[in-house]
Scaffold this motif. Structure first.
Motif, short mmCIF file in Angstrom:
data_model
loop_
_atom_site.label_atom_id
_atom_site.label_comp_id
_atom_site.label_asym_id
_atom_site.label_seq_id
_atom_site.Cartn_x
_atom_site.Cartn_y
_atom_site.Cartn_z
N ASP A 198 0.86 -0.59 0.19
CA ASP A 198 -0.01 0.22 -0.34
C ASP A 198 0.62 1.50 0.23
O ASP A 198 0.36 2.48 0.15
N PHE A 199 2.77 1.42 -0.43
CA PHE A 199 3.29 2.20 -0.47
C PHE A 199 4.21 1.96 -0.94
O PHE A 199 4.92 0.63 -1.19
N GLY A 200 5.00 2.83 -1.63
CA GLY A 200 6.32 2.52 -1.95
C GLY A 200 6.46 2.78 -3.20
O GLY A 200 5.54 3.03 -4.81
N GLY A 201 7.68 3.50 -3.92
CA GLY A 201 8.20 3.14 -5.58
C GLY A 201 9.62 3.22 -5.48
O GLY A 201 10.11 2.61 -3.98
N LEU A 202 10.05 3.10 -6.44
CA LEU A 202 10.99 3.03 -6.36
C LEU A 202 11.64 3.95 -8.11
O LEU A 202 11.92 4.29 -9.11
N VAL A 203 13.26 4.48 -7.86
CA VAL A 203 14.48 4.74 -9.24
C VAL A 203 15.05 3.65 -9.69
O VAL A 203 16.13 3.60 -8.41
N ALA A 204 15.43 2.80 -10.64
CA ALA A 204 16.01 2.35 -11.00
C ALA A 204 17.39 2.77 -11.77
O ALA A 204 16.80 3.20 -13.30
N THR A 205 18.17 2.39 -12.37
CA THR A 205 19.61 3.03 -13.01
C THR A 205 21.13 1.77 -13.18
O THR A 205 21.39 2.36 -12.41
N SER A 206 21.36 1.85 -14.01
CA SER A 206 22.79 2.09 -14.74
C SER A 206 23.99 2.54 -15.35
O SER A 206 25.02 2.65 -15.23
N ARG A 207 22.53 4.20 -15.31
CA ARG A 207 23.30 4.86 -16.49
C ARG A 207 24.09 5.84 -15.37
O ARG A 207 23.97 6.64 -14.24
N PRO A 208 26.37 5.89 -15.53
CA PRO A 208 26.34 6.80 -14.76
C PRO A 208 26.20 8.33 -14.77
O PRO A 208 25.52 8.40 -13.11
N GLY A 209 26.35 9.18 -14.91
CA GLY A 209 25.53 10.53 -14.91
C GLY A 209 24.47 10.50 -13.78
O GLY A 209 23.97 10.98 -12.56
N LEU A 210 23.51 9.95 -13.77
CA LEU A 210 21.78 9.64 -13.50
C LEU A 210 21.97 8.96 -11.69
O LEU A 210 21.80 9.22 -10.72
N ALA A 211 22.89 7.94 -11.88
CA ALA A 211 23.25 7.02 -10.87
C ALA A 211 23.97 7.82 -9.71
O ALA A 211 23.50 7.77 -8.36
#
Length: 693
Positions: A198-211
């Motif tokens: 009932d809650f929660g999210g995420l952002v995921a990446t392997s892109r160096p600048g964004l990470a």
């Protein structure tokens, strides 16, 4: 959901978390994974931390929260064509690769990212095929553009690939999910849809600048989710069996509902999608002649079945009139059967629907307010359709005329605020304006009477900046005026002068609080609402008829230049919030007329009538006069419905002569009998010259 959250809490107890806040799971093979409180906070974090210049974002019809985050952070969302599922068939709603190449080609170096939503809401929850997504990836890599996925429904999309896409039948849903996400440079996810939390999210990446920027956010600001919350998120991500079963059950529930409705003959968009059923309201026989079938159909369904739907998210002038029936996680099979039975019964033999129209056609459909079309006059419907808005320039009208007006906003106990205009000192003289014309109509009275009276106009609810609109009955309006006067420090009995519809408010005020009223003047008013053959019309329509009648019948009609000037003043003074205005129409339809209550008015009263009034017939004015004990009557020659503006000298002369008899210190009791003979100046029509020009 409650049971699942309890189980996840048990699973999460003592769970070890990695340095980045979440343990790795095989299907989410990104170097940086940042948990967030929700999907929308994940979207906002991605947009806020995105490196580089903020340029175009090519998308397939993103959810509104992500579109707003992109816009808030300086990006320009650019939609791909053909995002309306009614135009296609088949299990997938793939990206138009030709359109994608064209848009990229038109903006060399000007695209920040390609952003796609899996099982896209704007396309009815239909999935993207893995083959199509891989082609998008190839185009993006060739153009040097990152690909971002809104993967909130990645599991649902993967399940459709396993079921329908050649070469993937029988594969693990998690391996297909990993393949889908592997096409992306970054993903955002909200976890309440597929993962049953009932809650929660995420952002995921392997892109160096964004990470790097995401890690910097965590190191400098800390995690947005506390330790217990991160453990629950980790448990949900690792619960591969429970999540896959839950997604499968919901897809089965959607298919069951789709089959039930389709067999009953309802026009559903096919085939069945992953999390919702789309119903084509425009194709239903009950709404064939409706200008706005979606809100009317939603109202019809909810009223008669208790089933709540929503307008489909796709937009545009040619978007089909679709209704979205979303199936929540955990909906039981018996509930799906009952929903299908109720909708089928309504479609086959239910009562006729009520047509609704939007108060503001420019508002997004999910946020718009609606009103029953049958209660709205045709010219008002046309004004709403055309987006006509009142000028609402009352303060400007008064300033242009040089009226010495103080402008204030006061709070009232009923809730909300009232806009007030005040000038002068002395006994309080409250002018109550017509239905949708504000203080500007009394500009001559502010200028000419403020040397003897404290002239006050209070804008009624919906007019100008007044929003105290909880109670729009006549009694409610009278109480708002009374409360605002008290906030302005008015003491002692006040003179009331109500024009047109404002006269009904003034009558109610005098009936409810006679000891607080020194006198009552009714200006081209009535004892009932809506005197124009049962309607309220657009102001420009009223003005044309009123001035045309003066020109046809009056010996002293204004010339064309002055007529345009007077009409301009009235149109600048026009003001009414559309939603509040339509609520007034409901009041007009139910508020009883006051004819039987007129004998109860126990304050000195004057009725002023324009001889050529096209709104209030003379017969109505005479009924007012004869129904109120001791009432005086004056008729202004050469005037229509707005004598205070169009014949100010004659009007002010009649009014001040009456008021002077009832100022503080004078007798405030009613006269002993009706004044109908010619021995009083008020009982014969006033026919003095041209008045102020």
């Amino acid at each position: 959901m409650t049971e699942r959250m309890a189980r996840l809490t048990t699973m999460a107890a003592g769970l070890e978390l990695g340095a980045q806040g979440l343990p790795r799971v095989p299907w989410l093979a990104f170097e940086c994974v940042v948990p967030t409180p929700s999907g929308r906070t994940a979207e906002a974090l991605l947009c806020r931390t995105w490196p580089g210049i903020r340029q175009a974002v090519v998308h397939n019809g993103l959810f509104p929260t992500l579109l707003m985050s992109l816009a808030d952070n300086g990006f320009e969302p650019v939609a791909l064509s053909d995002c309306r599922p009614v135009t296609r068939t088949g299990p997938f709603r793939d990206v138009d690769l030709t359109a994608l190449r064209r848009i990229i080609g038109e903006r060399p170096g000007g695209v920040s990212m390609i952003c796609l939503e899996l099982s896209d809401n704007a396309q009815g929850g239909y999935p993207i095929s893995l083959a199509n997504l891989r082609e998008v990836r190839r185009i993006a890599v060739a153009a040097g553009i990152p690909l971002v996925l809104d993967a909130t429904r990645a599991l649902e999309n993967a399940a459709a690939v396993v079921e329908h896409e050649e070469g993937h039948q029988g594969r693990s849903i998690w391996k297909v999910t990993a393949d889908l996400l592997a096409t992306a440079d970054a993903v955002t996810m909200g976890l309440s849809k597929d993962f049953g939390i009932d809650f929660g999210g995420l952002v995921a990446t392997s892109r160096p600048g964004l990470a790097e920027l995401l890690r910097e956010q965590v190191s400098t600001r800390g995690h947005q989710v506390n330790l217990a919350g991160r453990r629950q998120i980790a448990a949900a991500l690792a619960d591969s069996g429970g999540v896959a079963e839950q997604v499968g059950r919901r897809r089965a529930a959607v298919k069951m509902l789709w089959n039930l409705l389709s067999r009953a003959g309802l026009p559903v968009i096919g085939p069945a999608a992953g999390h919702c059923v789309l119903l084509d309201a425009g194709a239903m026989k009950q709404f064939a002649d409706f200008e706005h079938p979606v809100p009317s159909c939603l109202d019809w369904i909810y009223e008669h079945t208790g089933v709540r739907g929503g307008p489909h998210l796709a937009t545009g002038a040619d978007a089909a009139p679709l209704i979205r029936l979303a199936v929540p996680v955990g909906t039981a099979t018996p509930d799906i059967r009952e929903i299908g039975k109720r909708l089928a019964r309504l479609y086959r033999s239910g009562p006729a629907p009520v047509e609704l129209i939007p108060v503001d056609p420019a508002a997004p459909s999910a946020q718009a307010a609606y009103h029953r079309a049958a209660g709205v006059p045709e010219d008002i419907k046309a004004a709403l359709r055309e987006g006509v808005r009142a000028k609402d320039d009352n303060l400007g009208v008064l300033k242009d005329f040089g009226a010495p007006v103080e402008h204030r906003i006061v709070g009232v106990p009923q809730g909300g605020e009232v806009e007030a205009f005040i000038a002068g000192d002395g006994p309080t003289l409250l002018f109550i304006h017509p239905f949708n014309i504000g203080a500007g109509v009394f500009r001559h009275q502010f200028a000419d009477l403020s040397d003897r009276y404290r002239v006050v106009v209070l804008h009624a609810p919906g007019v100008g900046r007044t929003n105290a609109s909880a109670d729009l009955t006549l009694r409610g309006l009278a109480e708002v005026h009374r409360a605002a006067l008290r906030e302005l420090g008015a003491t002692g009995p006040v003179h009331l002068a109500g024009a047109s519809f404002g006269g009904l408010t003034a009558q109610t005020y005098a009936l409810e609080h006679p000891d607080e009223v020194a006198s009552l003047t009714l200006i081209c008013s009535s004892y009932k609402c809506a005197n124009r053959v049962g309607e309220v019309n657009r102001l420009d329509v009223v003005l044309k008829e009123d001035f045309d009648r003066i020109a046809a019948d009056g010996a002293d009609a204004p010339d064309e230049r002055r007529r345009r000037h007077l009409e301009g003043v009235l149109l600048r003074s026009e003001s009414m919030d559309p939603q509040t205005g339509l609520r007034y129409l409901d009041v007009f339809a139910t508020e009883p007329d006051m004819l039987s209550r007129l004998p109860l008015i126990a304050v000195p009263t004057l009725v002023v009538q324009g001889r050529y009034d096209s709104v209030i017939p003379q017969k109505t004015a005479h009924l007012l006069r004869d129904g109120i004990a001791g009432c005086r009557y004056a008729e202004i020659d050469g005037a229509g419905h707005f004598p205070a503006l169009t014949r100010p000298d004659e009007f002010n002369s009649v009014l001040t002569a009456f008021l002077s008899e009832h100022d503080t210190g004078h007798d405030t009791g009613p006269a002993t009998g009706p004044a109908t003979g010619p021995d009083t100046e008020f009982d014969t029509p006033t026919t003095t010259g041209k008045g102020a020009q």
